[in-house]
Design an enzyme around this catalytic site. Structure first.
Site, PDB file in Angstrom:
ATOM      1  N   HIS A 141       6.006 -11.855   5.861  1.00  7.73           N
ATOM      2  CA  HIS A 141       5.816 -11.438   4.469  1.00  7.73           C
ATOM      3  C   HIS A 141       7.166 -11.187   3.819  1.00  7.73           C
ATOM      4  O   HIS A 141       8.055 -10.604   4.426  1.00  7.73           O
ATOM      5  CB  HIS A 141       4.940 -10.180   4.362  1.00  7.73           C
ATOM      6  CG  HIS A 141       5.335  -9.079   5.303  1.00  7.73           C
ATOM      7  ND1 HIS A 141       4.973  -9.089   6.631  1.00  7.73           N
ATOM      8  CD2 HIS A 141       6.037  -7.942   5.107  1.00  7.73           C
ATOM      9  CE1 HIS A 141       5.455  -8.007   7.226  1.00  7.73           C
ATOM     10  NE2 HIS A 141       6.116  -7.296   6.316  1.00  7.73           N
TER      11      HIS A 141
ATOM     12  N   GLY B 118      12.526  -3.342  11.848  1.00 10.37           N
ATOM     13  CA  GLY B 118      11.374  -2.491  11.561  1.00 10.37           C
ATOM     14  C   GLY B 118      10.121  -3.236  11.168  1.00 10.37           C
ATOM     15  O   GLY B 118       9.238  -2.682  10.512  1.00 10.37           O
TER      16      GLY B 118
ATOM     17  N   ILE C 173       0.830  -1.208   0.000  1.00 12.89           N
ATOM     18  CA  ILE C 173       0.000   0.000   0.000  1.00 12.89           C
ATOM     19  C   ILE C 173       0.869   1.265   0.000  1.00 12.89           C
ATOM     20  O   ILE C 173       0.398   2.338  -0.383  1.00 12.89           O
ATOM     21  CB  ILE C 173      -0.949  -0.031   1.229  1.00 12.89           C
ATOM     22  CG1 ILE C 173      -2.176   0.814   1.011  1.00 12.89           C
ATOM     23  CG2 ILE C 173      -0.237   0.357   2.516  1.00 12.89           C
ATOM     24  CD1 ILE C 173      -3.286   0.580   2.020  1.00 12.89           C
TER      25      ILE C 173
HETATM   26  P1  AMP Z   1       7.167  -4.618   7.540  1.00 16.39           P
HETATM   27  O1  AMP Z   1       7.710  -3.317   8.041  1.00 16.39           O
HETATM   28  O2  AMP Z   1       8.216  -5.532   6.973  1.00 16.39           O
HETATM   29  O3  AMP Z   1       6.296  -5.294   8.590  1.00 16.39           O
HETATM   30  O4  AMP Z   1       6.259  -4.248   6.307  1.00 16.39           O
HETATM   31  C1  AMP Z   1       4.880  -4.059   6.375  1.00 16.39           C
HETATM   32  C2  AMP Z   1       4.443  -3.565   5.028  1.00 16.39           C
HETATM   33  O5  AMP Z   1       3.058  -3.712   4.929  1.00 16.39           O
HETATM   34  C3  AMP Z   1       4.771  -2.088   4.761  1.00 16.39           C
HETATM   35  O6  AMP Z   1       5.591  -1.995   3.595  1.00 16.39           O
HETATM   36  C4  AMP Z   1       3.391  -1.457   4.567  1.00 16.39           C
HETATM   37  O7  AMP Z   1       3.395  -0.437   3.592  1.00 16.39           O
HETATM   38  C5  AMP Z   1       2.568  -2.666   4.142  1.00 16.39           C
HETATM   39  N1  AMP Z   1       1.138  -2.574   4.396  1.00 16.39           N
HETATM   40  C6  AMP Z   1       0.519  -2.194   5.531  1.00 16.39           C
HETATM   41  N2  AMP Z   1      -0.818  -2.284   5.390  1.00 16.39           N
HETATM   42  C7  AMP Z   1      -1.056  -2.742   4.128  1.00 16.39           C
HETATM   43  C8  AMP Z   1      -2.223  -3.051   3.379  1.00 16.39           C
HETATM   44  N3  AMP Z   1      -3.452  -2.908   3.894  1.00 16.39           N
HETATM   45  N4  AMP Z   1      -2.080  -3.490   2.104  1.00 16.39           N
HETATM   46  C9  AMP Z   1      -0.844  -3.636   1.579  1.00 16.39           C
HETATM   47  N5  AMP Z   1       0.296  -3.375   2.230  1.00 16.39           N
HETATM   48  C10 AMP Z   1       0.198  -2.933   3.498  1.00 16.39           C
END
Ligand code: AMP
Ligand code: ZN
Length: 114
Positions: free
Chosen positions: A100, A93, A31
């Site tokens: 993921h 972070g 996102i």
């Molecule tokens: P991390 O910091 O590795 O936990 O990455 C989490 C990722 O999830 C970040 O890059 C966010 O931009 C992404 N994110 C959070 N909410 C959503 C969502 N609803 N749809 C897609 N990506 C998301």
């Protein structure tokens, strides 16, 4: 996990911009993309962090890498290059505690990361 955002995307309770789906893996556009291509690839089953995988997850973790390969190839960034990252816990972070893989590409990426 009822309060997990990515489980909600898996079960349709939350909207995701889905780019690939199989019985065990889901991929959707991030996102808040940090590059022209930024896809998150997840197991459909809830696993919190890379610390929590074990032998029974070999298959799905391998499939996640194959899907990264396929998406990078389809998007024409396989040869130019891309990066895959699993952030694990606070020093990396990690913000969403459903494991993921970030697939990031489409521009020159710096190393070491910040
Ligand atoms: P991390 O910091 O590795 O936990 O990455 C989490 C990722 O999830 C970040 O890059 C966010 O931009 C992404 N994110 C959070 N909410 C959503 C969502 N609803 N749809 C897609 N990506 C998301
Ligand atoms: Zn989850």
């Amino acid at each position: 996990m009822s309060n997990c955002l990515f489980c909600k995307i898996v079960n349709g309770e939350a909207l995701g911009d889905i780019v690939f789906e199989s019985d065990s893996v889901l991929a959707f556009n991030d996102i808040n993309p940090v590059a022209p291509h930024h896809v998150l690839i997840i197991p459909k089953k809830h696993i919190s962090t890379l610390n929590d995988i074990d032998e029974k997850d070999f298959n799905v973790m391998g499939k996640i890498h194959l899907i990264a390969n396929k998406i990078a190839s389809e998007r024409g960034i396989a040869e130019s290059g891309f990066r895959t990252v699993f952030n694990c816990n606070k020093d990396a972070g990690q913000a969403v505690f459903h494991i993921h893989m970030h697939l990031v590409g489409g521009r020159k990426l710096n190393w070491p990361p910040g």
